[in-house]
Write a protein that holds these residues in place. Structure first.
Motif, PDB file in Angstrom:
ATOM      1  N   ILE A  27       0.859  -1.200   0.000  1.00 52.71           N
ATOM      2  CA  ILE A  27       0.000   0.000   0.000  1.00 52.71           C
ATOM      3  C   ILE A  27       0.892   1.245   0.000  1.00 52.71           C
ATOM      4  O   ILE A  27       1.589   1.512   0.965  1.00 52.71           O
ATOM      5  N   SER A  29       0.149   4.440  -0.003  1.00 53.99           N
ATOM      6  CA  SER A  29      -0.269   5.654   0.718  1.00 53.99           C
ATOM      7  C   SER A  29       0.015   5.587   2.209  1.00 53.99           C
ATOM      8  O   SER A  29      -0.090   6.592   2.894  1.00 53.99           O
ATOM      9  N   GLN A  89      -4.097   0.073  -3.407  1.00 55.89           N
ATOM     10  CA  GLN A  89      -4.897   0.966  -2.556  1.00 55.89           C
ATOM     11  C   GLN A  89      -4.948   0.437  -1.123  1.00 55.89           C
ATOM     12  O   GLN A  89      -4.782  -0.756  -0.895  1.00 55.89           O
ATOM     13  N   PRO A  90      -5.225   1.325  -0.159  1.00 55.48           N
ATOM     14  CA  PRO A  90      -5.517   0.858   1.214  1.00 55.48           C
ATOM     15  C   PRO A  90      -6.748  -0.060   1.208  1.00 55.48           C
ATOM     16  O   PRO A  90      -7.450  -0.157   0.187  1.00 55.48           O
ATOM     17  N   GLU A 158      -0.885   4.537  -7.123  1.00 47.82           N
ATOM     18  CA  GLU A 158      -2.098   4.768  -6.330  1.00 47.82           C
ATOM     19  C   GLU A 158      -2.026   6.050  -5.500  1.00 47.82           C
ATOM     20  O   GLU A 158      -3.010   6.440  -4.859  1.00 47.82           O
ATOM     21  N   HIS A 432     -10.172  -0.519  -5.822  1.00 47.72           N
ATOM     22  CA  HIS A 432     -10.207   0.563  -4.815  1.00 47.72           C
ATOM     23  C   HIS A 432     -11.274   0.308  -3.749  1.00 47.72           C
ATOM     24  O   HIS A 432     -11.434   1.127  -2.856  1.00 47.72           O
TER      25      HIS A 432
ATOM     26  N   HIS B 217     -14.550   3.742  -6.818  1.00 43.83           N
ATOM     27  CA  HIS B 217     -13.404   4.448  -7.392  1.00 43.83           C
ATOM     28  C   HIS B 217     -13.906   5.801  -7.903  1.00 43.83           C
ATOM     29  O   HIS B 217     -14.827   5.859  -8.712  1.00 43.83           O
ATOM     30  N   PHE B 312     -12.335   8.285   3.593  1.00 45.06           N
ATOM     31  CA  PHE B 312     -10.926   8.080   3.945  1.00 45.06           C
ATOM     32  C   PHE B 312     -10.417   9.190   4.856  1.00 45.06           C
ATOM     33  O   PHE B 312     -10.580  10.366   4.562  1.00 45.06           O
ATOM     34  N   LYS B 318      -7.136   8.896  -0.769  1.00 49.19           N
ATOM     35  CA  LYS B 318      -7.641   7.666  -1.366  1.00 49.19           C
ATOM     36  C   LYS B 318      -8.753   8.101  -2.300  1.00 49.19           C
ATOM     37  O   LYS B 318      -9.700   8.755  -1.854  1.00 49.19           O
ATOM     38  N   THR B 319      -8.635   7.775  -3.557  1.00 47.64           N
ATOM     39  CA  THR B 319      -9.537   8.360  -4.543  1.00 47.64           C
ATOM     40  C   THR B 319     -10.824   7.544  -4.658  1.00 47.64           C
ATOM     41  O   THR B 319     -11.000   6.763  -5.577  1.00 47.64           O
TER      42      THR B 319
END
Lengths: 468, 468
Positions: A27, A29, A89-90, A158, A432, B217, B312, B318-319
């Protein structure tokens, strides 16, 4: 057809590769996963070597490293740069996952609807392994590739690829190519392939509203000072006009008019809006007035709060007036919006739209990508249209996408090559989100398509009319 | 003056008691602190026995227990019920504390501005110990009290005393008294005492906005479905009218007109608004138009978001389009609003004000108290006014408070006694916030006041004109 036989013989190894790679919680982020990021890069380093790629190396950046490998012995044939990313992604909210995100599984019962399950199996670990396996099939089968290839697999997609531009500039010669294919991408459905002609760009920022020095007792002070959640809610509510457009001065600067061809692509795209809304659990479509759902996703810029928090979030109640509240906001941009201009407009908006008795703070977040658009008629597109038609058994459509892959624009800007998307995720993969999955059949079909594509690029490039 | 000498001789023991009790993390809102709640109750059980109170017992409820003790040998004198609570508020955000909240400290250098520091030292562990120490000083000094006393120290005040009504009903005879004093309360300043004639009540609820089945997403779906944070922000923003009033039909039902006497009390109250705003770190006052800051706090109902969360909240971005967002909301009520009517109005509002394509869910939270108001002229008030004037050296003011202590209304409703507040916290104690503190001088002054008060109640009650 030595190559295709090679592919099907090694089915289990392909699955094992994806399971192994998806076990690594890379991850990008979250700093606590730095070690996992390193492990994923090292795993790929070894895997590219095993695939008989050459000059395999880890390219360091100011952030997470990229992995490089090449095979350049196809004299006279074009050189293809293949892009992917190994970061993911997380996984929160974790309680929505039906199986642990980093304990990936696969079923191959032969009964259809089979999936890999786990974070990253579709985006993009499954995707990046397909060309690796295709190249390996050639190199271990025919001992040669029909084209020259260079792999660039990065670790910060990401989080918006913050160090990719610098990496492309630094390694411009190493990465020089005639065309570029992104293994990060998807198809329209299992039966319908398409070629993406444009992606949205993006920027992100955080806005913090503070009204008092620290949390206060809501009985003592409530009703007599500004509440930062009320202030932030007002600010967020005012970010959109009643017609759904973004109410920030300068936000739409440079947005291209939608053309008849754009509208035609959107109209031709197979899309059942009611079924889509049902599958998303949405009561119905919602967005900017005057545009269809696909136009909103592909052709219009957006502004979305991706997270909000402030005050007490535990069980029950804590009777406070919070000191501050924060919203994290992500924007999607379309040609020819400029991320820097949009960020300036957003900053100006935050600085000039503080609700009464409120301090607003603007903080840029690490997500910045130019929107991307490419011409319809190129060697790569011709090759892709032909191969995808063969593999999917239906004419290939042209369309746009709403997401952002910074590589596309950065590759065009810094290497002078306009990449195309050649990925095999499906819209139903839940990327995601919780319970990300990847169709086993798409994993196999994608490998097959990559094998054909490398040959078809060589064929198309050899035609007298070829131009990139 | 045996009693007062006794008090000053035992100064260190008094401090030790507060330090010991404040070390116990008796947070009633967090189930993981249930053991600490039990430990605090047991500590008090032992302490009341040591103070030579009789019939000391732990009164079980459906939630956390209360602690009871009595001394009833002052024949012919009134019986005084003394109330306090041993539970405390949560401590987040922990990073704002300059010392660990459950490692309380005290300094007694003799240089003034000395404090106890730690969660609960003011609200209400310091407060409840003052009458215990006062009673102990009589019982160990004179071997008798001038009045009969009953202690009721509960463990769920900070979550709205959800089991107190049932407890009062169940133990109605045990708790029967002529008057009631709450050791949970405060004074206007170190130099100015006051008697509180009214408290606000309260209710709380949670509203959850959901628009899609799970996080999406933001590139794929952003701009084409409702974002629950946008929806919730709109909902929250619309909870107040532009003039600052609460825009919920029926919310103000029953609210009493502000009287000339109310306004006079507010105007007579020593209050430097500019200094207050500076000390809170606020840019300025903010609230319902047409009312002063004190009127807003004492005499007007409010609605405040105490917490908001959704999507988030980690580092970076986080998108996503989040699936849902939640706001926790607390209301303060004034006479004669009815908590149940207000909750019905709020539920109706949530059920009928869903933003487009949004599901809103209403969840009551455990905080419910009637507002409280009492007459100016009672035996208890006369005694308190006299004692406080002696101890503080200034005439005692009458005023109202914005906070909520469910005991006041419940005691009036179920035991037929209208309690008065006799606490010694200061507005600067930072209760419910980080770095809660309690002035050492107020700790001592409060004990002195309790000692005098118990005698003065006996004196006033003995007067021919006495009426409760």
């Amino acid at each position: 057809m030595h190559v295709r036989a090679g592919a099907s013989h090694h089915t289990n190894k392909y699955d094992e590769d994806l399971i192994q790679l998806a076990k690594i919680a890379s991850i990008s982020s979250l700093p606590e996963h730095n070690t996992d990021i390193q492990r994923a890069a090292e795993w790929l380093f070894t895997r590219l070597k095993d695939a008989e790629l050459e000059d395999v190396q880890i390219l360091q950046t100011k952030g997470q490293p990229a992995v490089y490998g090449q095979w350049l012995h196809a004299t006279g044939a074009p050189t293809v740069l293949i892009y992917g990313h190994y970061d993911v992604q997380p996984v929160d909210p974790l309680d929505l996952w039906t199986s642990p995100p980093f304990e990936p599984t696969v079923s191959r019962t032969g009964k259809g609807q089979e999936y890999f399950r786990g974070r990253g199996v579709s985006d993009d670990k499954g995707g990046l392994l397909q060309p690796v396996h295709a190249v390996e099939a050639y190199l271990k089968g025919r001992k040669a590739l029909p084209v020259n290839v260079k792999f660039l697999i990065e670790g910060q997609e990401e989080i918006g690829s913050p160090n990719l531009a610098e990496l492309l500039v630094e390694h411009k010669e190493l990465l020089a190519a005639d065309m570029a294919l992104s293994a990060d991408g998807g198809q329209i459905s299992e039966k319908q392939a398409g070629i993406v002609l444009g992606l949205r760009g993006g920027v992100a920022f955080e806005v913090e509203a503070q009204t008092v020095g620290q949390d206060l007792h809501s009985g003592l002070k409530g009703g007599s000072v500004q509440n930062p959640v009320h202030a932030l809610a007002q600010f967020v509510a005012d970010l959109h006009a009643p017609n759904g457009s973004v109410a920030v001065d300068g936000f739409y600067e440079g947005v291209r008019e939608i053309t008849a061809e754009d509208r035609a692509d959107a109209a031709a795209f197979p899309f059942d809006e009611a079924a889509e809304m049902e599958s998303l659990g949405a009561l119905g479509p919602h967005g900017e007035e005057g545009f269809s759902t696909l136009e909103r996703r592909w052709l219009r810029p957006t502004l979305e709060v991706v997270g909000i928090y402030g005050g007490f979030s535990g069980v029950g109640i804590k009777t406070i007036v919070p000191a501050k509240a924060t919203a994290k906001i992500s924007c999607r941009l379309v040609p020819d919006q400029d991320p820097d201009h949009v960020m300036s407009a957003l900053r100006r908006h935050v600085e000039t739209h503080a609700p009464p008795q409120t301090r607003l703070k603007f903080l840029p977040l690490p997500f910045r990508a130019h929107p991307y658009i490419m011409p319809r008629h190129t060697v790569a597109n011709r090759a892709a249209a032909k191969v995808l038609k063969e593999v999917f058994g239906a004419p290939t459509l042209f369309y746009r996408e709403g997401w952002t892959i910074p590589f596309f624009d950065l590759c065009a800007s810094h290497l002078g090559i306009q990449p195309i998307s050649f990925g095999f995720g499906l819209p139903t993969d839940g990327i995601h989100s919780a319970n990300e999955r990847f169709r086993v059949s798409m994993y196999d079909k994608g490998r097959e398509a990559w094998i054909r594509m490398l040959q078809e690029i060589a064929n198309q490039a050899a035609k007298p009319s070829a131009s990139s």
